[in-house]
Design an enzyme around this catalytic site. Structure first.
Site, short mmCIF file in Angstrom:
data_model
loop_
_atom_site.label_atom_id
_atom_site.label_comp_id
_atom_site.label_asym_id
_atom_site.label_seq_id
_atom_site.Cartn_x
_atom_site.Cartn_y
_atom_site.Cartn_z
N ASP A 241 24.96 24.05 -18.73
CA ASP A 241 24.66 23.97 -17.29
C ASP A 241 25.70 24.66 -16.39
O ASP A 241 25.32 25.25 -15.40
CB ASP A 241 24.56 22.48 -16.90
CG ASP A 241 23.87 22.28 -15.55
OD1 ASP A 241 22.91 23.02 -15.26
OD2 ASP A 241 24.30 21.40 -14.80
N CYS B 172 13.42 26.52 -16.40
CA CYS B 172 13.31 27.80 -17.09
C CYS B 172 13.92 27.73 -18.50
O CYS B 172 14.12 28.76 -19.14
CB CYS B 172 13.99 28.90 -16.29
SG CYS B 172 13.13 29.29 -14.76
N HIS C 63 26.38 28.26 -12.17
CA HIS C 63 25.33 27.41 -12.75
C HIS C 63 24.79 28.12 -14.00
O HIS C 63 23.68 28.65 -13.99
CB HIS C 63 24.24 27.22 -11.69
CG HIS C 63 23.24 26.17 -12.01
ND1 HIS C 63 22.02 26.09 -11.38
CD2 HIS C 63 23.26 25.14 -12.88
CE1 HIS C 63 21.34 25.06 -11.85
NE2 HIS C 63 22.06 24.46 -12.76
N SER D 58 16.02 25.82 -12.26
CA SER D 58 15.55 24.70 -13.08
C SER D 58 14.16 25.03 -13.65
O SER D 58 13.43 25.87 -13.12
CB SER D 58 15.52 23.42 -12.27
OG SER D 58 14.71 23.62 -11.16
C1 OXD Z 1 19.93 20.61 -12.20
C2 OXD Z 1 20.54 19.84 -13.29
O1 OXD Z 1 19.25 20.02 -11.35
O2 OXD Z 1 21.22 20.45 -14.12
O3 OXD Z 1 20.13 21.84 -12.16
O4 OXD Z 1 20.39 18.61 -13.34
MN MN Z 2 21.65 22.46 -13.56
#
Ligand code: OXD
Ligand code: MN
Length: 617
Positions: free
Chosen positions: A306, A279, A255, A277
């Site tokens: 992401d 951040c 991630h 999330s």
């Molecule tokens: C998350 C997204 O929730 O990228 O991490 O949507």
């Molecule tokens: Mn994400």
């Protein structure tokens, strides 16, 4: 040959072993029997009026946009101001990922581990098929062939998503590479692809399930229409299923954003970074350098915001691709100051979800965009809304934009490179008011894995009602790791052994330190490049650092503050380790680690003990 689990699945589908005949349209798309048979099974299950394969052509997508507008699923926005842009509203009960209804359905419960919800696979297939059975009656079944990663990349992986939602088709066509080309490259005999069934059903939250069967390469999502639950290439495949594949095939699905920093000589060094999330991952990925750096010729290039898939490349270094082809970003808070590149990205070819509509000019608005909310507007719930007087928000806090990566002014020229980019540094980070310094470097790879495993963020009052509650979110993967997190840590350690000397250096950052009055001590945003610069200098061995119990910290004078309004004393404070606070932190880590029992790698236990020792000396 029909193997054991397929036998069970066919029985659950009430199918004999003869095959559904394939239509000409299907066989023109692919001759891959494993795909054609599975699509046939899904067709029998959900019973659509017709089946349409997504070929990736602009004509087909344009016709689907027109149909979605006609059906009321999309609203066409002002095509002069926002060409190719549309607005969608989800059901009010369906606005975010639902972790409590997200399951890893491994055969053994232990394999899902203590941080995932688990369901037994055979029973769960039966339950999901019962929910989905006949649910496409009167509708079209869309079959989306998609590639995660550039189609010709040896690191890319293929999936088929079957859906009854045009919104899903159009979002997948932005977020991934879709269509004929994917199948042509994949071939007719390959069975290494991920099956994904999405059925909207009644968007009933009581029957909403997002289920992953990592051992079968299968995802089933029912009763939701929200992106994170239904764009199956994203979190479901590219993180949960892919993390499991990565463990078995010696690569990593993380991630993480990926960015490149170009120096005045034109050399580009790449960094990946994982943050929970809220951040600022998208903001960091699209960072604009401070003026002084810009003048000298520094540039930042976005590869991804992401997800990062990484493996050892032919030269022994770690190479990364972004498996996605677009950005599914949070709209509120995105503005000319926080992220001008994101704002430029969403001006065309973008689908907005759950933002406010301005009826005066058919444009969109969200909290934090600017100080001019629409007077004559419609809120995300579809109700008339006067943003100049209303107490309630116009956009949902988790409202989103889905935008093509190619729109981004700072997209890297390596974005679609099949080989990906070589990674110099891996960064972990979280939101911490105190304790964690602005930046520190881990002592070595295993210590870096420890630093990632103890990642944490403090919740804000807005999110939970309680300020400063520390939530552990190892490597920002807590909701996304498709198997036992103890085994995931072990896999990270194994990757260090595989990469050896050529492994990237691992760092931790914290942009969110606050003073006694709750004021942020570091300016953040573009100025974060000053920290990335130090990180890259460390990777090149160009700058010294001071050794502390938690790792290597910069000397204050090595953080470039030219053009920055920050007191030396403030910088000193955020570059200091407080042993007392860290002993408290170590106690919290010890408690968190207990969750993993015997599966916690000895290397991490040793790292914790060594940290405690260094802090007590
Ligand atoms: C998350 C997204 O929730 O990228 O991490 O949507
Ligand atoms: Mn994400």
């Amino acid at each position: 040959m029909i193997n054991g689990s397929r036998c069970i699945i066919l029985k659950l589908l009430n199918r004999k072993f003869w095959l559904v005949p394939h239509s000409q349209e299907e066989t023109e798309m692919t001759k891959n029997e494993t795909m054609l048979n599975w699509v046939g099974e899904m067709r029998e299950l959900v019973q659509p009026d017709q089946v349409v394969w997504i070929d990736g052509s602009q004509e087909q997508l344009e016709a689907l946009r027109a149909k979605a507008c006609n059906d009321g699923d999309l609203i066409k926005l002002n095509q002069e101001k926002l060409p190719g842009c549309y607005l969608h509203r989800t059901a009010l009960n369906d606005v975010a990922r639902v972790e409590a209804r997200t399951f890893i359905c491994s055969k053994k419960e232990e394999d899902a581990g203590p941080t995932n919800h688990w369901k037994e696979p055979v029973e769960t297939y039966k339950m999901l098929y019962d929910i989905a059975r006949g649910s496409y009656k009167g509708k079209t079944m869309y079959v989306i062939p998609y590639s995660m990663g550039p189609i010709t990349s040896p690191y890319a992986k293929v999936g088929l998503e079957v859906t009854d939602s045009i919104y899903v088709v159009l979002n997948m066509a932005i977020m991934t590479r879709v269509g004929k080309e994917v199948l042509a490259h994949f071939g007719d005999t390959n069975n290494d692809w991920v099956r994904g069934l999405h059925a909207s059903c009644d968007i009933d939250e009581e029957k909403r399930y997002i289920c992953h069967f990592p051992e079968d390469n299968t995802i089933i999502s029912v009763n939701s229409g929200y992106g994170g639950n239904v764009l199956l290439g994203k979190k479901c495949f590219a993180l949960r299923i892919a993390s499991f594949q990565g463990k078995n095939e010696q690569w990593m699905a993380e991630h993480m954003l990926i960015l490149g920093v170009e120096n005045p000589k034109g050399e580009v060094k790449y960094i990946t970074a994982a943050f929970p999330s809220a951040c600022g991952k998208t903001n960091l990925a699209m960072l604009i350098p401070p003026e002084g750096y810009r003048k000298k010729g520094y540039k930042v290039w976005t590869v991804g915001d992401d997800i990062s898939w990484m493996r050892k490349g032919p030269d022994g270094r770690l190479w990364a691709i972004n498996p996605e082809n677009g950005f599914f970003g949070v709209a509120p808070g995105t503005n000319q100051k926080s992220n001008p590149n994101a704002l430029a990205t969403v001006q065309k070819g973008t689908i907005y979800t759950n933002v406010a509509l301005n009826l005066d000019n058919d444009t969109v608005w969200w909290e934090g965009l600017d100080k001019n909310p629409p007077k004559n507007g419609v809120d995300w719930k579809g109700k008339p809304w006067d943003g100049t007087t209303a107490e309630e928000k116009g956009a949902h806090p988790n409202s989103r934009f889905t935008a093509p990566a190619e729109n981004c002014p700072c997209i890297s020229k390596e974005f679609s490179s099949p080989a990906g980019v070589p990674i110099s540094a891996i960064i972990f980070g979280g939101r911490r008011q105190k304790t964690t310094p602005l930046v520190y470097q881990s002592r070595d790879w295993n210590h870096g894995v420890f630093v990632g495993s103890i990642m944490a963020s403090e919740t804000t009052a807005a999110a939970t009602g309680q300020v400063g509650v520390v939530r552990r979110d190892p490597m920002a993967m807590l909701p996304f790791c498709g198997y036992h997190m103890g085994d995931y840590f072990a896999h990270w350690i194994e990757m260090g052994e595989i990469l050896g000397e050529k492994a990237p250096k691992i760092f931790n950052v914290n942009w969110f330190r606050q003073d006694e009055n709750g004021k942020f001590m570091w300016p953040g945003f573009g100025d974060n490049l000053r920290v990335l610069y130090w990180i890259l200098e460390r990777c090149e061995d160009n700058v010294d650092a001071k050794e502390t119990p938690i790792g290597y910290l910069p000397y204050v004078e090595d953080i470039n503050t030219e053009g920055l309004d920050i007191e030396k004393e403030t910088l000193e404070k955020i570059l200091t380790v407080n042993n007392e606070e860290w002993l408290g932190e170590a106690a919290g880590i010890e408690e968190f680690y207990q969750k993993f029992g015997d599966k916690l790698p000895a290397e991490l236990k040793n790292q914790l003990n060594a940290l405690k020792q260094r802090l007590s000396n």
